[in-house]
Design a protein around this motif. Sequence first.
Motif, mmCIF file in Angstrom:
data_model
loop_
_atom_site.group_PDB
_atom_site.id
_atom_site.type_symbol
_atom_site.label_atom_id
_atom_site.label_comp_id
_atom_site.label_asym_id
_atom_site.label_seq_id
_atom_site.Cartn_x
_atom_site.Cartn_y
_atom_site.Cartn_z
ATOM 1 N N ALA A 183 0.818 -1.208 0.000
ATOM 2 C CA ALA A 183 0.000 0.000 0.000
ATOM 3 C C ALA A 183 0.858 1.267 0.000
ATOM 4 C CB ALA A 183 -0.930 -0.022 1.208
ATOM 5 N N LEU A 184 1.863 1.325 0.891
ATOM 6 C CA LEU A 184 2.697 2.535 0.979
ATOM 7 C C LEU A 184 3.363 2.827 -0.351
ATOM 8 C CD1 LEU A 184 4.662 2.695 4.349
ATOM 9 C CD2 LEU A 184 2.827 4.157 3.476
ATOM 10 N N SER A 185 3.905 1.762 -0.960
ATOM 11 C CA SER A 185 4.608 1.912 -2.218
ATOM 12 C C SER A 185 3.671 2.454 -3.303
ATOM 13 C CB SER A 185 5.194 0.565 -2.610
ATOM 14 O OG SER A 185 5.410 0.502 -3.982
ATOM 15 N N ARG A 186 2.432 1.942 -3.316
ATOM 16 C CA ARG A 186 1.480 2.386 -4.341
ATOM 17 C C ARG A 186 1.070 3.841 -4.121
ATOM 18 N NH1 ARG A 186 -0.394 -2.065 -7.411
ATOM 19 N NH2 ARG A 186 0.619 -3.912 -6.578
ATOM 20 N N VAL A 187 0.869 4.188 -2.843
ATOM 21 C CA VAL A 187 0.521 5.573 -2.538
ATOM 22 C C VAL A 187 1.670 6.498 -2.944
ATOM 23 C CG1 VAL A 187 0.129 7.189 -0.643
ATOM 24 C CG2 VAL A 187 -1.088 5.006 -0.691
ATOM 25 N N ALA A 188 2.902 6.063 -2.607
ATOM 26 C CA ALA A 188 4.066 6.889 -2.938
ATOM 27 C C ALA A 188 4.198 7.058 -4.444
ATOM 28 C CB ALA A 188 5.328 6.253 -2.361
ATOM 29 N N THR A 189 3.896 5.989 -5.195
ATOM 30 C CA THR A 189 3.968 6.070 -6.650
ATOM 31 C C THR A 189 2.898 7.021 -7.186
ATOM 32 O OG1 THR A 189 4.620 3.753 -6.579
ATOM 33 C CG2 THR A 189 4.155 4.693 -8.738
ATOM 34 N N ALA A 190 1.677 6.849 -6.654
ATOM 35 C CA ALA A 190 0.568 7.683 -7.119
ATOM 36 C C ALA A 190 0.840 9.148 -6.806
ATOM 37 C CB ALA A 190 -0.736 7.224 -6.468
ATOM 38 N N ALA A 191 1.478 9.409 -5.662
ATOM 39 C CA ALA A 191 1.741 10.793 -5.261
ATOM 40 C C ALA A 191 2.982 11.351 -5.949
ATOM 41 C CB ALA A 191 1.914 10.869 -3.742
ATOM 42 N N GLY A 192 3.679 10.494 -6.710
ATOM 43 C CA GLY A 192 4.810 10.979 -7.474
ATOM 44 C C GLY A 192 6.127 11.018 -6.715
ATOM 45 N N PHE A 193 6.180 10.429 -5.516
ATOM 46 C CA PHE A 193 7.443 10.413 -4.769
ATOM 47 C C PHE A 193 8.454 9.496 -5.433
ATOM 48 C CE2 PHE A 193 4.512 11.496 -1.136
ATOM 49 C CZ PHE A 193 4.899 12.833 -1.092
ATOM 50 N N VAL A 194 7.981 8.384 -5.981
ATOM 51 C CA VAL A 194 8.871 7.462 -6.693
ATOM 52 C C VAL A 194 8.267 7.179 -8.064
ATOM 53 C CG1 VAL A 194 9.903 6.364 -4.675
ATOM 54 C CG2 VAL A 194 7.747 5.494 -5.569
ATOM 55 N N ASP A 195 9.125 6.757 -9.013
ATOM 56 C CA ASP A 195 8.674 6.558 -10.388
ATOM 57 C C ASP A 195 7.838 5.298 -10.544
ATOM 58 O OD1 ASP A 195 10.043 8.808 -10.980
ATOM 59 O OD2 ASP A 195 11.895 7.757 -11.557
ATOM 60 N N ALA A 196 8.247 4.220 -9.888
ATOM 61 C CA ALA A 196 7.549 2.938 -10.035
ATOM 62 C C ALA A 196 7.576 2.232 -8.687
ATOM 63 C CB ALA A 196 8.264 2.088 -11.086
ATOM 64 N N PRO A 197 6.611 1.332 -8.443
ATOM 65 C CA PRO A 197 6.604 0.624 -7.158
ATOM 66 C C PRO A 197 7.946 -0.036 -6.844
ATOM 67 C CG PRO A 197 4.581 0.178 -8.335
ATOM 68 C CD PRO A 197 5.443 0.981 -9.260
ATOM 69 N N ALA A 198 8.655 -0.505 -7.879
ATOM 70 C CA ALA A 198 9.928 -1.198 -7.628
ATOM 71 C C ALA A 198 11.008 -0.228 -7.142
ATOM 72 C CB ALA A 198 10.396 -1.906 -8.888
ATOM 73 N N ALA A 199 10.811 1.091 -7.374
ATOM 74 C CA ALA A 199 11.802 2.069 -6.925
ATOM 75 C C ALA A 199 11.602 2.434 -5.461
ATOM 76 C CB ALA A 199 11.704 3.325 -7.792
ATOM 77 N N PHE A 200 10.493 2.008 -4.887
ATOM 78 C CA PHE A 200 10.230 2.269 -3.470
ATOM 79 C C PHE A 200 11.254 1.495 -2.640
ATOM 80 C CE2 PHE A 200 7.778 1.602 0.490
ATOM 81 C CZ PHE A 200 7.407 2.920 0.737
ATOM 82 N N PRO A 201 11.794 2.097 -1.563
ATOM 83 C CA PRO A 201 12.808 1.359 -0.783
ATOM 84 C C PRO A 201 12.275 0.019 -0.280
ATOM 85 C CG PRO A 201 12.069 3.359 0.345
ATOM 86 C CD PRO A 201 11.544 3.429 -1.041
ATOM 87 N N ALA A 202 13.120 -0.988 -0.348
ATOM 88 C CA ALA A 202 12.711 -2.332 0.071
ATOM 89 C C ALA A 202 12.662 -2.387 1.596
ATOM 90 C CB ALA A 202 13.686 -3.361 -0.471
ATOM 91 N N LEU A 203 11.472 -2.523 2.156
ATOM 92 C CA LEU A 203 11.320 -2.549 3.612
ATOM 93 C C LEU A 203 10.979 -3.940 4.125
ATOM 94 C CD1 LEU A 203 9.409 0.808 4.126
ATOM 95 C CD2 LEU A 203 11.808 0.328 4.562
ATOM 96 N N THR A 204 10.575 -4.835 3.221
ATOM 97 C CA THR A 204 10.428 -6.234 3.618
ATOM 98 C C THR A 204 11.495 -7.010 2.859
ATOM 99 O OG1 THR A 204 8.872 -6.662 1.850
ATOM 100 C CG2 THR A 204 7.950 -6.034 3.966
ATOM 101 N N GLN A 205 11.937 -8.125 3.448
ATOM 102 C CA GLN A 205 13.043 -8.888 2.884
ATOM 103 C C GLN A 205 14.237 -7.982 2.648
ATOM 104 O OE1 GLN A 205 11.730 -11.367 -0.462
ATOM 105 N NE2 GLN A 205 11.551 -12.916 1.110
ATOM 106 N N ASP A 206 14.430 -6.994 3.517
ATOM 107 C CA ASP A 206 15.554 -6.088 3.374
ATOM 108 C C ASP A 206 16.721 -6.615 4.203
ATOM 109 O OD1 ASP A 206 13.807 -5.595 5.572
ATOM 110 O OD2 ASP A 206 15.046 -3.896 6.101
#
Lengths: 415, 319
Positions: B153-176
């Motif tokens: 959810a966070l990654s999708r919100v961040a993508t929609a809000a334009g903080f990151v370009d794609a969900p995969a660019a969101f920092p990895a917070l699980t399996q990190d």
Amino acid sequence: MRRPRPRARLIALFAAAVVTLAGCGATGAEQAAADPDPADWPAVLAAARGQTLDWYMFTGVEEINTVVADYVAPRLADEFGVTLNVVPVADTADAVNKVLAERQAGRTGSGTVDAIWINGENFATGKQADLWYCGYPAALPNAQFVDLDDPAVASDFGVPVQGCEAAWQQASSALIYDSAQLGESDVASLVALSGWARSNPGRFAYPAPPDFTGSMVVRTFLYDTAGDPSLLAGPFDEARFLPLADRLWPRLNALEASLWRGGATYPTSQEAVEQLYATGEIAAFYTYGPGTIARKVDDGVFPASTRATVPSIGNIGNVSFLAIPGDSPDKAAALVLANLLQDPQTQLRFYADAGIYPVIDLDHTPQDVQQRFAAVPVRPATLSIAALTVDVLPELDTGYVAAVEAGWTANVLQR
Amino acid sequence: MTERPCADNAVRTALSAHDPSWRGAARVPRGLRIALLLAPALTVVVVLFGGGLAQALAQSLGYQPFLPARPLGLDAYRALWADPAVRASVGLTLRIAVLATAAAAVLGVGAALLVRSLGRSRTAFAALLQVTLPLPHIVAALAMVLLLAQSGALSRVATAAGFVDAPAAFPALTQDGFGWGIIASYVWKEAPFVGVVVLAVLSSGVAELEDAARALGAGAWQRFRHVVAPVIAPAVGATSVLVFAFTVGSYEVPFLLGRPFPATLPVVAYQRFRDPDLAARAPAMAIAVVTAVLVGLCALAYLALADRLRGVRVGEVAR
């Protein structure tokens, strides 16, 4: 009369309780009836009636669960009076561990596991500890449809079956890819696939061995590194394995940077990999269940452009078996299940509804059965039985499997 | 102490039900009576936990009744440190446990103080603290996957809000590699636990002490330092040790949110336990025993700490 002292009473009470409990244990062991004689099939059927069968099976494939619940269980109940209780396991090793722990706890002849969907290493583990009931596969009435001399059925990852498990399905691996992102030339060989991954980093993934599928992917690369499958035939040979491994690990490490998350970590299960494909994070993955892909496309879980293929080296295929623990109190019911699973009608149902390829030799079946198998439509996302079996590679000896898994962990994962 | 007669009655009823002619139950010696009352709980602990621990210990020494007999020994323990999976695991396990415990303690105490300072809405917020308590850790872990994963959810919100370009660019917070997802999951579960316990301690007459301190001219920090902190310290210490011990020994959260390598000690133990080769059983059990010893040391440390803190508190109040 002198009143007994409280402490003495208490000790007597505890002693009585202990004796009672011990008594319970003893009767449990005595209840283990004599093993059924599979050669006397009517007696097996009579003994099975009224039994409850605890079948420990991997329930990660929705389509298989549906056929078991909607077809196998009703037939067991209606035709044979057997109540089927499917016990879901995420990893077959858990079921084997349970059998082992129960044997250790002294539940000889009164175990709670009646049948396990099994093959490979887990079957070998049970053989190592002498856990299995043996001597029935050839005596099952439906064994007439199974080619028991076929190496894939007579030995399981190099371990001789020796009548200790009955075959019930064929699992051939395949590469699944999104044809909107990969062309046919990109999946023609593992070299081409690696090249595509390098120019499209992060879009191919395999689960970390010892995951069942992840281990198969690494073994497919091992076959490809060897080039000639006959180099790896037969029992584990370290002298043959080591030089190949020295080329395999650098190859996989070179691929690592092109994998999901740059290979910094690996998905922990095949479900996680398919989830990544469903959400569009990756565009290609290997599976042991290529027949189940079409349904996921229909359901909209996977994109409509999903296709299956077999790269040039071929595809690893194996046979799934049903093993019966020696401590099962319901062996007759387990035999009935083993026989029912080899029934051509059951095999057809699994093929048509769940995309599970038949383990029976279709040439041994009546004409009408063959026609009905041929009539099952082949969808764009699936491969025909012929396409899936033409280049099939045998599973490697369990010694190779263990060496591949340990070597991958040490040289690729922990590097 | 009001339970006393009731407990006596229970023993008397139980014993006289067994033998109505015997009415001397009141004369059961005190020690035996306590032992009897504790017996059901102790039996569960000794048989289930002690039995399992004994089995683990035996198997870690190489006891395997199904395989050809081999001499027992400490080989599995000696081999542990040479195992890269174990070596990488120790640091990760301790890092996750220390950070999760510290964060849970700080946030828990903060939440308790905050809730206490509220007026009318206090009851509602206190209840809110308890919401996460009955939820299983596995639910918390799955919630973290849905929230924090790169397809979450966070990654999708961040993508929609334009903080990151794609969900995969969101920092990895699980399996990190660091274990952020695991820590987040533990803190979410454990901070309210600390908060609830501290809140309970705070509601037992501390306000009067504080009022007295205020009347004597103590400032806010002095009141916290000399009145509140000594009162809550044993509770914070106790809950922190519990949280630490739990996070060291817990399996499902690091399994779901962590990496296959490096993994926490319980995950490594389970990886070995599931190895199809039965010879891997000894190292698996050795890791489990080491983890149990680690947790046991935590419990001992807590007991020592609890005594000292209690002493401090009595001293402070006396002063």
